[in-house]
Design an enzyme around this catalytic site. Structure first.
Site, PDB file in Angstrom:
ATOM      1  N   LYS A 211      47.015  64.477  48.169  1.00 37.78           N
ATOM      2  CA  LYS A 211      46.272  65.570  48.639  1.00 37.78           C
ATOM      3  C   LYS A 211      44.811  65.053  49.350  1.00 37.78           C
ATOM      4  CE  LYS A 211      43.352  68.752  47.102  1.00 37.78           C
ATOM      5  NZ  LYS A 211      42.356  68.858  48.534  1.00 37.78           N
ATOM      6  N   GLY A 264      36.239  61.467  43.456  1.00 34.13           N
ATOM      7  CA  GLY A 264      35.453  62.624  44.064  1.00 34.13           C
ATOM      8  C   GLY A 264      34.334  62.807  42.801  1.00 34.13           C
ATOM      9  N   GLY A 269      36.362  65.357  38.252  1.00 33.30           N
ATOM     10  CA  GLY A 269      36.812  64.240  37.578  1.00 33.30           C
ATOM     11  C   GLY A 269      37.277  64.711  36.059  1.00 33.30           C
ATOM     12  N   GLU A 287      37.602  57.530  40.055  1.00 25.35           N
ATOM     13  CA  GLU A 287      36.441  56.875  40.708  1.00 25.35           C
ATOM     14  C   GLU A 287      35.427  58.105  41.107  1.00 25.35           C
ATOM     15  OE1 GLU A 287      34.080  55.983  43.036  1.00 25.35           O
ATOM     16  OE2 GLU A 287      35.711  55.311  44.376  1.00 25.35           O
ATOM     17  N   CYS A 321      30.050  56.671  47.259  1.00 24.19           N
ATOM     18  CA  CYS A 321      29.860  57.021  45.826  1.00 24.19           C
ATOM     19  C   CYS A 321      28.993  55.866  45.170  1.00 24.19           C
ATOM     20  CB  CYS A 321      31.377  56.939  45.230  1.00 24.19           C
ATOM     21  SG  CYS A 321      32.344  55.725  45.823  1.00 24.19           S
ATOM     22  N   GLU A 418      23.067  62.363  41.534  1.00 26.00           N
ATOM     23  CA  GLU A 418      23.472  61.885  42.706  1.00 26.00           C
ATOM     24  C   GLU A 418      23.374  62.811  43.881  1.00 26.00           C
ATOM     25  OE1 GLU A 418      28.119  61.811  43.213  1.00 26.00           O
ATOM     26  OE2 GLU A 418      27.757  59.767  43.970  1.00 26.00           O
TER      27      GLU A 418
END
Ligand code: NAI
Ligand code: MG
Length: 518
Positions: A211, A264, A269, A287, A321, A418
């Site tokens: 996806k 993501g 996650g 990740e 990331c 983040e």
């Protein structure tokens, strides 16, 4: 600002409902800014065909650099994920997984060739849909091809071993594929994450339901045409466009999907890991985010280090990331590094992603732009000094100026959380031990940068930092043979290189009791 946003959302919702049940063609012609055009598939790619989903819903795809609609694409729902899993399961039971690996070598190499042959179209699609500069998109295309070619090289070398336990038994191990793998990718590197995900899965004989992210579905669908052209058999790769809470959720909870690989946000996650646990205990690799330190020591080559600081945070508009979003500079060179870094940031060309010398394009969406600008306000309110940037660039397209905050403390939100944009903090440290302590002062552990001309310091500091990747005198410097992945809350599992194959194979041990013969 808020009213404009609400109006925009309302306008889009109205638009969405008008178009939702209309008959969108399965391919639309898209004119690119370089004067060429190409055919963009819009359907779901299941069993090597583009198909219309059961509910025939579509959603809008936007260009973040112009805020204009590019096209609509079809949206997958639960029943479509079931159809994709059926196709992938049938393909898994075929020769693809159980036949000669040389076949997988050949088609993966062919796919890498086709990516290279279509490099400019792919780069333009990526810049159109994501807003990133062509400089970045071209880099993504090249690494995608290299990653797939590297995986092709592994495909016929996935060997088990013989295990010695004495002459009464013969033992061997096999590394077998897992089955149907779900792969959920983000919007910051749509094509590259596609390549990182499918390459090891296919090399090891798995089949895939992938996806794409809802804000960047175009390159994955274009790749579907190349997958078919490369001769990858029907059902091996199935590609769906759709939303996280519907199509993503259906993948994460699916009973017949044996593994889910996700890139993501940390929040999603965590959710995916729970969904895997509560459904069929599918294997999970994640990740996730980061807040990576980029450290400059007194003995560094300052101008080279500054280049790495710029690449570390402003590459791909900071939507990376592993962005080097916390800069730490040793006392003696702090003023010099800050002055050079500020100058370099202010010289960055930002704007139209299709101009050859543009380095920073647009942020991916209005939501992402608003989130970043909110962090800028939080930084100012918490007492950090805005050294540069801190605002939108222009009033059309989601552009943000390269932003540097000084005078920060470890407890500030802009140092801990983040931001996923072109916003960086910079502060001083005294000793090597201090640098290691502050670098490790994060729940994340994706990457770190170390800038020094002392090889002993480079290695000892690299050994002490808890992160999956350490870049010494470089940054955001990927290679298809070098594994990438997180420590701590940045996730687990590795992508690229030999390590990536481990996430797509399981070890079977066969132990045979021998009878003595004369
Ligand atoms: P997200 O993590 O929600 O989305 C990434 C992918 O997960 C997309 O394909 C999405 O459709 C899918 N997804 C979302 N919810 C899901 C669910 N319940 N089940 C299964 N799949 C699901 O990230 P989002 O909302 O796009 O961005 C939010 C923040 O996440 C960003 O501001 C950024 O900080 C971070 N992010 C980090 C990335 C990374 O590479 N580490 C990439 C993208 C976003
Ligand atoms: Mg888009």
């Amino acid at each position: 600002m808020l009213t404009t946003k609400i109006n925009r959302v309302a306008a889009r919702a109205a638009f969405y409902s008008i178009r939702a049940y209309s008959s969108l063609p399965l391919s639309v012609t898209i004119n690119l800014p370089n004067g060429t055009s190409y055919e963009q598939p819009t359907g779901l790619f299941i069993n090597n065909e583009f198909v219309i989903p059961k509910q025939k819903k579509t959603f809008e795809v936007l260009s973040p650099s112009t805020e204009e609609e590019i096209t609509h694409v079809y949206e997958a729902r639960e029943e479509d994920i079931d159809a994709a899993v059926d196709a992938a399961q049938t393909a898994f039971n075929s020769d693809w997984s159980h036949g000669e690996p040389a076949h997988r070598v050949a088609v993966l190499n062919k796919l890498a060739d086709l990516i290279e042959a279509n490099a400019e179209t792919l780069a333009h699609i990526e810049s159109l849909d994501n807003g990133k500069s062509l400089i970045c998109s071209r880099g993504d295309v090249a690494l995608s091809a290299q990653c797939i070619r590297s995986a092709a090289g592994w495909a016929d070398k996935v060997d088990g071993s013989v295990v010695e336990t004495g002459s009464s038994h013969f033992n061997y191990t096999r590394r077998e594929p897992l089955g149907v793998c779900g792969q959920i990718i983000p919007w910051n590197f749509p094509l590259l994450m596609f390549a990182w995900k499918i390459a090891p899965a296919l090399a090891t004989g798995n089949t895939v339901v992938l996806k794409s992210a809802e804000s960047t579905p175009l390159s994955a669908l274009y790749m579907a045409t190349l997958i078919k052209e490369a001769g990858i058999p029907a059902g091996v790769v199935n590609i769906v466009s759709g939303f996280g809470k519907i199509a993503g959720e259906a993948i994460a909870t699916h009973q017949r999907i044996k593994k889910v690989a996700f890139t993501g946000s940390t929040a999603t996650g965590r959710h995916i890991m729970k969904a895997a646990a509560e459904s069929n205990l599918k294997k999970v690799t994640l990740e996730l985010g980061g807040k990576s330190p980029n450290i400059v020591f007194n003995d560094a080559d300052v101008s080279k280090a500054v280049q790495s600081l710029v690449l570390g945070i402003f590459y791909n508009t900071g939507e990376v990331c592993c962005a080097g979003s916390r800069i730490y500079v040793q006392e003696e060179v702090y003023d010099e590094v800050l002055a050079e870094f500020k100058k370099a940031a202010e010289n960055i060309k930002i704007g139209n992603p299709f101009e050859n010398d543009t380095f920073m394009g647009a942020q991916v969406s209005v939501a992402q732009m608003d989130k970043i600008l909110k962090y800028v306000e939080i930084g100012k309110n918490q007492g950090a000094t805005l050294v540069s940037g801190g605002e939108r660039f222009g009033d059309k397209g989601y552009f943000i100026k390269p932003t540097i905050f000084g005078d920060v403390t470890d407890d500030m939100a802009i140092v801990k959380e983040e931001i996923f944009g072109p916003v960086v903090t910079i502060s001083k440290f005294k000793t090597v031990d201090d640098a290691v302590t502050i670098a490790n002062n994060s729940n994340y552990g994706l990457a770190a940068g170390v800038h020094t001309t002392d090889i002993n310091k480079a290695i000892s500091v690299s050994n002490r930092i808890r992160a999956g990747t350490i870049w010494v005198n470089t940054y955001n410097d990927f290679h298809q043979n070098v594994p990438f992945g997180g420590y701590g809350e940045s996730g687990f599992g590795r992508e690229m290189g030999a390590a990536s194959l481990d996430n797509y194979t399981q070890v079977k041990a066969v132990r045979i009791a021998l009878t003595k013969t004369n």
